[in-house]
Design a protein around this motif. Sequence first.
Motif, mmCIF file in Angstrom:
data_model
loop_
_atom_site.group_PDB
_atom_site.id
_atom_site.type_symbol
_atom_site.label_atom_id
_atom_site.label_comp_id
_atom_site.label_asym_id
_atom_site.label_seq_id
_atom_site.Cartn_x
_atom_site.Cartn_y
_atom_site.Cartn_z
ATOM 1 N N TYR A 16 0.836 -1.187 0.000
ATOM 2 C CA TYR A 16 0.000 0.000 0.000
ATOM 3 C C TYR A 16 0.879 1.247 0.000
ATOM 4 O O TYR A 16 2.089 1.174 0.212
ATOM 5 C CB TYR A 16 -0.913 -0.003 1.233
ATOM 6 N N THR A 17 0.261 2.391 -0.200
ATOM 7 C CA THR A 17 0.977 3.667 -0.202
ATOM 8 C C THR A 17 0.397 4.584 0.869
ATOM 9 O O THR A 17 -0.654 4.286 1.456
ATOM 10 C CB THR A 17 0.851 4.379 -1.561
ATOM 11 N N TYR A 18 1.060 5.697 1.052
ATOM 12 C CA TYR A 18 0.565 6.687 2.009
ATOM 13 C C TYR A 18 -0.807 7.207 1.576
ATOM 14 O O TYR A 18 -1.661 7.465 2.416
ATOM 15 C CB TYR A 18 1.574 7.834 2.140
ATOM 16 N N ALA A 19 -1.044 7.305 0.270
ATOM 17 C CA ALA A 19 -2.360 7.737 -0.223
ATOM 18 C C ALA A 19 -3.438 6.751 0.231
ATOM 19 O O ALA A 19 -4.526 7.166 0.653
ATOM 20 C CB ALA A 19 -2.352 7.861 -1.742
ATOM 21 N N LEU A 32 3.229 1.543 7.777
ATOM 22 C CA LEU A 32 3.587 0.891 6.517
ATOM 23 C C LEU A 32 5.102 0.792 6.468
ATOM 24 O O LEU A 32 5.794 1.796 6.663
ATOM 25 C CB LEU A 32 3.124 1.714 5.310
ATOM 26 N N ILE A 33 5.599 -0.400 6.227
ATOM 27 C CA ILE A 33 7.037 -0.591 6.032
ATOM 28 C C ILE A 33 7.195 -1.138 4.622
ATOM 29 O O ILE A 33 6.781 -2.261 4.345
ATOM 30 C CB ILE A 33 7.647 -1.556 7.069
ATOM 31 N N TRP A 34 7.745 -0.335 3.737
ATOM 32 C CA TRP A 34 7.899 -0.663 2.314
ATOM 33 C C TRP A 34 6.566 -1.119 1.707
ATOM 34 O O TRP A 34 6.521 -2.010 0.876
ATOM 35 C CB TRP A 34 8.993 -1.694 2.091
ATOM 36 N N GLY A 35 5.483 -0.517 2.182
ATOM 37 C CA GLY A 35 4.161 -0.791 1.630
ATOM 38 C C GLY A 35 3.367 -1.847 2.358
ATOM 39 O O GLY A 35 2.168 -1.988 2.127
ATOM 40 N N ALA A 90 5.782 4.642 0.440
ATOM 41 C CA ALA A 90 5.312 3.340 0.920
ATOM 42 C C ALA A 90 5.761 3.029 2.347
ATOM 43 O O ALA A 90 5.484 1.948 2.843
ATOM 44 C CB ALA A 90 5.787 2.247 -0.030
ATOM 45 N N THR A 91 6.469 3.946 2.996
ATOM 46 C CA THR A 91 6.873 3.733 4.386
ATOM 47 C C THR A 91 6.404 4.905 5.230
ATOM 48 O O THR A 91 6.770 6.054 4.985
ATOM 49 C CB THR A 91 8.394 3.546 4.519
ATOM 50 N N VAL A 92 5.566 4.574 6.210
ATOM 51 C CA VAL A 92 5.038 5.560 7.157
ATOM 52 C C VAL A 92 5.148 4.937 8.540
ATOM 53 O O VAL A 92 4.545 3.893 8.802
ATOM 54 C CB VAL A 92 3.550 5.897 6.877
ATOM 55 N N GLU A 133 12.899 -4.591 10.543
ATOM 56 C CA GLU A 133 12.208 -3.839 9.488
ATOM 57 C C GLU A 133 12.403 -2.331 9.624
ATOM 58 O O GLU A 133 12.813 -1.671 8.670
ATOM 59 C CB GLU A 133 10.716 -4.180 9.484
ATOM 60 N N LYS A 134 12.105 -1.803 10.796
ATOM 61 C CA LYS A 134 12.253 -0.357 10.961
ATOM 62 C C LYS A 134 13.728 0.043 10.972
ATOM 63 O O LYS A 134 14.086 1.106 10.457
ATOM 64 C CB LYS A 134 11.541 0.120 12.220
#
Length: 168
Positions: A16-19, A32-35, A90-92, A133-134
Amino acid sequence: MASITSLDQLDPNKQYTYADYLTWQFSERVELIWGYVRKISAPNRRHQKIVSDLHGNTWMYLRGKPCRVYQTLFDVRLPRKHKVTNEEIATVTQPDLCVISDPTKLDTAGCKGAPDWVIEVLSKGNTNKEMKEKFEAYEEAGVREYWIVQPAYDNVLVYTLQDGKFQA
């Protein structure tokens, strides 16, 4: 497109994306980590006390300086290369604490770009996410210093970015 009102409606194997993230209308907290969607575990009282103490001490130290400290429920968007739009990011993450010295990275949504310093406090269930991951996402984004607080061991792992890689 149907409204997403439950975490169960998301495909755990889809990116997924930030949108996308901005359209979700459920109460669970996610990053989200790389989507890929990663649920944020509920912190316990000790976790919250550590975050509160670190925030207070950091805020006092930075008082009067141009740097700003933010705590949980603050979105940090980490663009990759030239992918800077909401549809491409893709990362938030929502770090327990982060310090930003560049005011151009701050907007009404949070921080767009690597904070200078990120602190994550481990809780049951988030160790792999924080330690692998982070860690990799923050390293790739250029976070200059990353602290991982391990309450179970009463210690802090400190990593500083040197030549694009975190060093202990």
